[in-house]
Design a protein around this motif. Structure first.
Motif, short mmCIF file in Angstrom:
data_model
loop_
_atom_site.label_atom_id
_atom_site.label_comp_id
_atom_site.label_asym_id
_atom_site.label_seq_id
_atom_site.Cartn_x
_atom_site.Cartn_y
_atom_site.Cartn_z
N ALA A 44 0.89 -1.09 0.45
CA ALA A 44 -0.17 -0.14 -0.25
C ALA A 44 0.51 1.34 0.19
CB ALA A 44 -0.33 -0.17 1.07
N ALA A 45 2.09 1.21 0.68
CA ALA A 45 3.44 2.52 0.55
C ALA A 45 3.85 2.81 -0.40
CB ALA A 45 4.12 2.47 1.85
N ARG A 46 3.75 1.96 -1.43
CA ARG A 46 4.62 1.71 -2.47
C ARG A 46 3.39 2.13 -3.28
NH1 ARG A 46 5.80 -3.42 -2.08
NH2 ARG A 46 5.66 -4.76 -2.88
N ARG A 47 2.54 1.68 -3.98
CA ARG A 47 1.50 1.86 -4.54
C ARG A 47 0.85 3.90 -4.30
NH1 ARG A 47 -0.24 0.20 -9.09
NH2 ARG A 47 -1.09 -1.80 -7.85
N ARG A 48 0.84 4.11 -3.21
CA ARG A 48 0.67 5.58 -2.72
C ARG A 48 1.53 6.63 -3.10
NH1 ARG A 48 -0.90 3.37 1.88
NH2 ARG A 48 1.15 4.56 3.08
N LEU A 49 3.48 6.08 -2.92
CA LEU A 49 4.48 6.57 -3.32
C LEU A 49 4.76 6.40 -4.72
CD1 LEU A 49 6.79 7.89 -3.07
CD2 LEU A 49 8.08 5.88 -2.64
N TRP A 50 4.23 5.15 -5.75
CA TRP A 50 3.57 5.68 -6.66
C TRP A 50 2.56 6.30 -7.74
CZ3 TRP A 50 7.09 2.94 -10.47
CH2 TRP A 50 6.80 3.14 -11.72
N ASP A 51 1.83 6.06 -7.21
CA ASP A 51 0.91 7.64 -7.57
C ASP A 51 1.01 9.04 -7.53
OD1 ASP A 51 -1.19 5.51 -7.93
OD2 ASP A 51 -2.05 5.81 -6.25
N LEU A 52 1.68 9.17 -5.95
CA LEU A 52 2.19 10.42 -5.17
C LEU A 52 2.95 10.51 -6.87
CD1 LEU A 52 1.56 13.23 -4.33
CD2 LEU A 52 3.95 11.98 -2.56
N ARG A 55 1.38 11.60 -9.89
CA ARG A 55 0.97 12.79 -9.95
C ARG A 55 1.76 14.05 -10.34
NH1 ARG A 55 -2.15 11.84 -6.11
NH2 ARG A 55 -1.08 12.87 -4.83
N ARG A 61 0.33 6.51 -14.97
CA ARG A 61 0.71 5.23 -14.72
C ARG A 61 0.59 4.29 -15.93
NH1 ARG A 61 -1.14 2.89 -9.60
NH2 ARG A 61 -2.71 3.72 -9.76
#
Length: 75
Positions: A44-52, A55, A61
């Protein structure tokens, strides 16, 4: 104590050393393979970092699994 030469030797060994050839996604503490911080294994942390990051940089993506693919390998 560490010297500049020691740091350069470690970087060179990890960049071009034959024992690392063909291996990726690994974490090293100096020249020893080690386990990354626990947060690095948090999907979940990797996904948030990737999305941020996507953006903030304006990049779309490329894959819905991109963050999962970047996971470090455990020891």
């Amino acid at each position: 104590t560490s010297r500049v030469e020691d740091g350069a030797a470690a970087i060179l060994k990890l960049a071009v050393g034959p024992e690392i050839n063909g291996r990726s996604g690994l974490y090293f503490n100096v020249q020893r393979e080690a386990r990354a911080n626990a947060q690095a294994y948090d999907t979940a942390a990797r996904r948030r970092l990737w999305d941020l990051s996507a953006r903030l940089t304006g990049l779309a993506r490329e894959s819905t699994n991109a963050a999962a693919e970047l996971a470090p390998r455990g020891l």
